[in-house]
Design an enzyme around this catalytic site. Structure first.
Site, PDB file in Angstrom:
ATOM      1  CG  HIS A  31      -1.797  -1.119   1.363  1.00  0.00           C
ATOM      2  ND1 HIS A  31      -1.433  -2.472   1.501  1.00  0.00           N
ATOM      3  CD2 HIS A  31      -3.342  -1.225   1.221  1.00  0.00           C
ATOM      4  CE1 HIS A  31      -2.270  -3.178   1.557  1.00  0.00           C
ATOM      5  NE2 HIS A  31      -3.380  -2.606   1.457  1.00  0.00           N
ATOM      6  CD  GLU A 412     -20.399  -6.625  24.773  1.00  0.00           C
ATOM      7  OE1 GLU A 412     -21.471  -6.838  25.552  1.00  0.00           O
ATOM      8  OE2 GLU A 412     -20.589  -5.722  23.954  1.00  0.00           O
ATOM      9  CG  HIS A 474     -28.425 -13.720  26.914  1.00  0.00           C
ATOM     10  ND1 HIS A 474     -29.088 -13.520  25.668  1.00  0.00           N
ATOM     11  CD2 HIS A 474     -28.202 -12.706  27.457  1.00  0.00           C
ATOM     12  CE1 HIS A 474     -29.381 -12.202  25.704  1.00  0.00           C
ATOM     13  NE2 HIS A 474     -28.431 -11.693  26.767  1.00  0.00           N
TER      14      HIS A 474
END
Length: 665
Positions: A31, A412, A474
């Site tokens: 790049h 999270e 869950h």
């Protein structure tokens, strides 16, 4: 077109630009666009504005630099090489090749001077938040008037892709909330992404967003304006209460025929465009890896400057050590990631008098270690009350930076990425916690933590269908298998409170990334008078109940060790001798010599395994004989946890039935 620059700063910048172009061109991969645009930034940082030492890239009080848009790795490798780090010109020529010190994206512990592994966009930025958190906490703990032994900044560069990724939103919000005033990030605002103009996919006001997060936002309208960049850094440093975003308007691929287009983002320029770019900057068109002597000498001033920086700090630390010997000794110990002598003696042993959820046992262990392992630092993603990961006697980090309890909020992914950054910083053993099912939200950070091999700890609770009433959304099913599949990432699924205590000890001893899957429900406790859980957990698997000449081996982990043990009792009533094995860590067990593993699993003897998770992967332990795997190849259900376990076959009766079928009895 300009002639070769005579100004030493400009010549040094252009040397970095052309070095990056040649590096990518030789590899025919990479790049070049961002290095051509952002070389002025890294030149100013490494040559003038950052405190760092190329002779010792691990000096504790160095400023950190993170290239979050890690695809622009030729920029950081060129900067480090020119500055005098342990990278050679041959390393630059080996860019992206087998065995090279210059891989396609920057890798921690692989290339001298690289602070964290970056590439998956947004994570470098989020780990930088962790680096800045570590600096703030350690400064609050160790600094004394006249002795600022922890006093450094975290710098970085990010692109549009980083700012699009959700983890950067989470991390930026957290950084603003925590007031990380020593975090300074450049935003390479070039209006181009890989697919084309950013107006096709990304039109939000990034600067207003960061202001809303509580950041100081500064603008540089020309990426080649060195004075403006330097002034922005000075202004950023002056604001010690807020992190700073410096937006820099750059031209991707500046100086090349493809400048300002997505064509210069992710592929080598090609011979013709490379020659044209060198001509633009006044460099020899037919010569690769040309390094003007004046530019190299200018860059290499960083070597002597860095040695002086560290020498000054060493002098300061020597005086600090004389004045505060105990704090200094603790600082030196934690920088080496070593524990205090006899620290493990604080780990409790749990009696068999009452059942204990392993999440609750974990809380007891953590608080027993609060004083003997003061480098433990972390918290939960808004679930502290549920995951039980809080120090009872420590302040909250947001209110008091000496505090070791971090409220990460419902973030999270950013939490786990920040944990990796804290670990990479050094001086702390960080942890992050949430429900096990939400490890899905964290998975990319767990993978990066495993690649880096940092000492990150992840505490996951509510580890199975025993979650019950909350239902399938869950209840983790495939999560154990997914995380066990990560190389160099240690799994712990303890069966009781004493295995939990042992897991904490082993996790702190291994100095590598690991996770614990802990129960919501109460579990019986293995008798510490007869079972050495530390010895067993430290080998990953061990016999918890044995009989002479076993006809079958039953293997369980976590809460399912108990139906395994009860199933063995039922078999005994039918005259069938069953050995029961606890396997709290696949990773550690698989590291053991074959002789040990065979002594536990008994090749040729039929086996039944039981675990409330996916069955895939368990078959490897049915070595040399028949076997049955009791597990889950479906999602869970909403009902009381005990009911769900019973309905889905996690019972002693089911274990015994499978064993009898295998034995033909």
């Amino acid at each position: 077109m300009p002639a070769i620059a005579t100004d030493i700063d400009q010549l040094s910048i252009d040397t970095l630009r052309i070095l990056a172009v040649d590096t990518v061109e030789k590899a025919k991969s990479g790049h070049p666009g961002a290095p051509l645009a952002c070389s002025p930034i890294t030149y100013l940082l490494f040559h003038k504005l950052m405190k760092h030492n190329p002779g010792n890239s691990k000096w504790s009080d160095r400023d950190r630099f993170v290239l979050s848009n890690g695809h622009a790795s030729a920029l950081i490798y060129g900067t480090l090489f020119l500055s005098g780090y342990k990278i050679t010109l041959d390393d630059m020529k080996g860019f992206r090749q087998w065995g090279s010190k210059t891989p396609g994206h920057p890798e921690y512990h692989h290339t001298d001077g690289v602070e964290v592994t970056t590439g998956p966009l947004g994570q470098g930025f989020a780990m930088s938040v962790g680096l800045a958190m570590a600096e703030k906490h350690l400064a609050a703990v160790y600094n004394k008037p006249g002795f600022e032994i922890v006093n450094h900044h975290t710098f970085g560069i990010m692109g549009d892709g980083d700012n699009m990724e959700g983890v950067s939103h989470e991390a930026a919000s957290l950084a603003g909330t925590l007031g990380l005033g020593k975090l300074i990030f450049f935003y390479d605002d070039n209006l181009i992404s890989l697919d084309g103009p950013t107006e096709w996919s990304f039109t939000e006001n990034v600067y207003a967003r960061y202001e809303a997060y509580g950041w100081q936002v500064l603008r540089v309208h020309d990426g080649n304006d060195l004075a403006a960049i330097e002034a922005a850094v000075k202004e950023a440093k002056a604001d010690t209460k807020r992190p700073t975003l410096i937006g820099v308007r750059t031209v991707i691929g500046y100086g090349s025929p493809k400048a300002g287009t997505n064509k210069v983002h992710g592929e080598a320029l090609g011979a013709e465009a490379t020659a044209a770019t060198k001509k633009f900057f006044g460099f020899p068109e037919d010569q690769s890896f040309y390094l003007p002597e004046d530019a190299l000498a200018n860059w290499r001033q960083a070597v002597d400057k860095g040695a002086e920086y560290e020498a000054e700090w060493n002098k300061l630390f020597a005086a600090y050590k004389a004045e505060y010997p105990e704090l200094a000794a603790e600082f030196e110990r934690t920088q080496k990631n070593e524990r205090k002598a006899d620290w493990e003696k604080a780990i409790p042993s749990f009696p068999t008098t009452k059942p204990v959820a392993t999440r609750n046992a974990g809380q007891v262990v953590m608080n027993a270690l609060e004083k003997t392992v003061p480098e433990l630092f972390g918290g939960a993603a808004d679930l502290t009350a549920s995951t039980k990961t809080i120090f009872k006697d420590s302040p909250h980090f947001a209110a008091d930076p000496t505090g070791r309890n971090v409220f990460f909020g419902v973030r999270e992914f950013a939490m786990c990425a920040a944990v990796n950054g804290i670990a990479a910083h050094g001086g702390l053993v960080p942890f992050g916690s949430t429900f096990f099912v939400f490890s899905d939200y964290c998975k990319p950070a767990l993978r990066i933590g495993a690649i880096m091999g940092v000492h990150s700890l992840f505490i996951y609770t509510h580890d199975s269908i025993a979650v019950g009433e909350d239902g399938p959304t869950h209840e983790p099913i495939e999560h154990l298998l997914a995380l066990r599949a990560l190389p160099f990432f240690t799994d712990f699924r303890p069966a009781d409170a004493n295995e939990t205590a042992a897991a904490w000890r082993v996790a702190l001893e291994r100095n590598s990334p690991s996770f614990m899957a802990l129960s919501r429900q109460d579990l019986p406790v293995l008798d510490p008078a007869t079972i050495d859980t530390y010895a067993g957990v430290s080998k990953g698997g061990y016999v918890v109940k044995d009989v002479p000449n076993p006809e079958i081996v039953i293997i369980g982990t976590g809460a399912e060790l108990w139906p395994a043990l009860d199933g063995a009792k039922l078999l005994a009533e039918s005259g069938i001798a069953a050995r029961v094995v606890s396997l709290p860590s696949w990773k550690i067990f698989d590291e053991q010599p074959a002789e040990y593993r065979d002594s536990i699993l008994l090749p040729g003897v039929p086996k039944v395994t039981i675990e409330a998770g996916a069955t895939l992967g368990w078959w490897k332990y049915l070595v040399g004989g028949k076997g049955a795997v009791i597990g889950l190849d479906r999602f869970g259900a909403s009902a009381p946890g005990g009911t769900v376990l019973k309905e889905l076959g996690f019972t002693a009766d089911n274990v015994a039935a499978h064993a009898k079928t295998l034995l033909g009895k």
